[in-house]
Write an enzyme that holds these catalytic residues in place. Structure first.
Site, short mmCIF file in Angstrom:
data_model
loop_
_atom_site.label_atom_id
_atom_site.label_comp_id
_atom_site.label_asym_id
_atom_site.label_seq_id
_atom_site.Cartn_x
_atom_site.Cartn_y
_atom_site.Cartn_z
N LYS A 35 25.67 8.95 96.72
CA LYS A 35 26.67 7.88 96.70
C LYS A 35 26.22 6.62 97.43
CE LYS A 35 30.69 10.37 95.22
NZ LYS A 35 31.94 11.06 95.55
N ARG B 62 29.72 19.24 96.07
CA ARG B 62 29.51 18.79 94.69
C ARG B 62 28.28 17.90 94.66
NH1 ARG B 62 30.71 14.46 91.53
NH2 ARG B 62 31.35 14.86 89.39
#
Ligand code: HH2
Length: 279
Positions: A207, A241
């Site tokens: 991210k 995840r």
């Protein structure tokens, strides 16, 4: 500890958009992630990256349903990453066992009922606003308290809609309406979310907050992804995840071994009783 491998069947996901748009390529990628150590395969047909355009439900279902069917048919545990009831319904019919909803049942009023009817597991994630607007100056009083309060309210709402408590997972939604400092605070203080009494799943993989620290592009964030997941495990996360399953699996297996409190039988041999009765 559970690892959820990401299978994005999208043209525009932020780090792997377009790579697995074709169902065959997506299935092969899912099988590869399972071989690398993913316990669950999270199939998604709509990007939630900041500014992403919404996808029509029929198109999202067309992308995801065949991939879910093939992976579940091959014996893998599959989760469907969607906020839409019709997409979830098709995926659950094709063998998915988990619904991962980044809107925590706020996006589609029908979704909670579909999940209750199927008795599937559900992931309720925190997001401020919608993907189109979430990074426009996000503000909180105290990000951890606010996220915790939100998740508590969404758990109650899911229970009212008929979800079984033991099937609910919570997720702080790293990167969804958060500045760098908000993301760091949530990861540092993740343990406070344990008070919700439900397992915690985190998604830090590749991210932007990692890029903000390292200066690396999305596909060069494995080191930051590993570091953030190791810290998340140490701070109480239960599931992770990720895109880079092999690397994260290895790091988390070692972290788990290092942090596990091993019972050496010390209390039994040198416990209070033996101390009180010196020779
Ligand atoms: N992050 C993304 C998508 N779904 N679901 C949960 N529960 N938690 C997350 O943090 C999360 C999520 C975004 O990542 P990705 O799927 O790689 O990108 P995109 O949304 O662009 O497809």
């Amino acid at each position: 500890m559970r690892i959820m491998g990401i299978v994005n069947v999208t043209p525009d996901s932020f780090s792997d958009g377009g790579l697995y748009l074709d169902a065959e390529a997506a299935v092969a990628h899912g099988i590869e992630l399972a071989a690398e150590g993913a316990d669950v395969l999270d199939v998604g047909g709509e990007s939630t990256r900041p500014g992403a355009e919404a996808v029509d439900a029929r198109e999202e279902e067309r992308r995801t349903e065949p991939v879910v069917r093939a992976l579940a048919g091959a014996g893998h545990t599959v989760s469907i990453d969607t906020a839409k009831a019709s997409v979830a319904e098709a995926a659950l019919g094709a063998g998915a066992r988990i619904v991962n909803d980044v809107t925590a049942f706020r996006g589609d009023p029908e979704l909670a009922g579909v999940c209750a009817d199927h008795g599937c597991d559900v992931v309720l994630m925190h997001m401020l606003g919608s993907p189109r607007t979430m990074q426009d100056d996000p503000r909180y009083d105290d990000v951890v308290d606010d996220v915790k309060g939100f998740l508590s309210e969404r758990i109650e709402s899911a229970l009212e809609a008929g979800a079984a408590e033991e099937r609910i997972w919570v997720d702080p939604g790293i990167g969804f309406g958060k500045t760098l400092e908000h993301n760091l605070a949530l990861l540092r203080r993740l343990g406070e979310l344990r008070e919700l009494g439900r397992p915690i799943i985190v998604g830090t993989s590749r991210k932007r907050f990692i890029g903000a620290i390292t200066g690396r592009d999305a596909n060069e964030r494995i080191g930051g992804t590993v570091a953030s997941n190791v810290l998340a495990l140490a701070n109480g996360a239960d599931a992770f995840r990720v895109h880079d399953v092999a690397e994260v699996r290895e790091a988390l297996d070692v972290t788990e071994a290092l942090t596990r409190r091993r019972d050496w039988g010390v209390d039994e041999r040198f416990g209070a009783e033996s101390r009180e009765t010196p020779a």
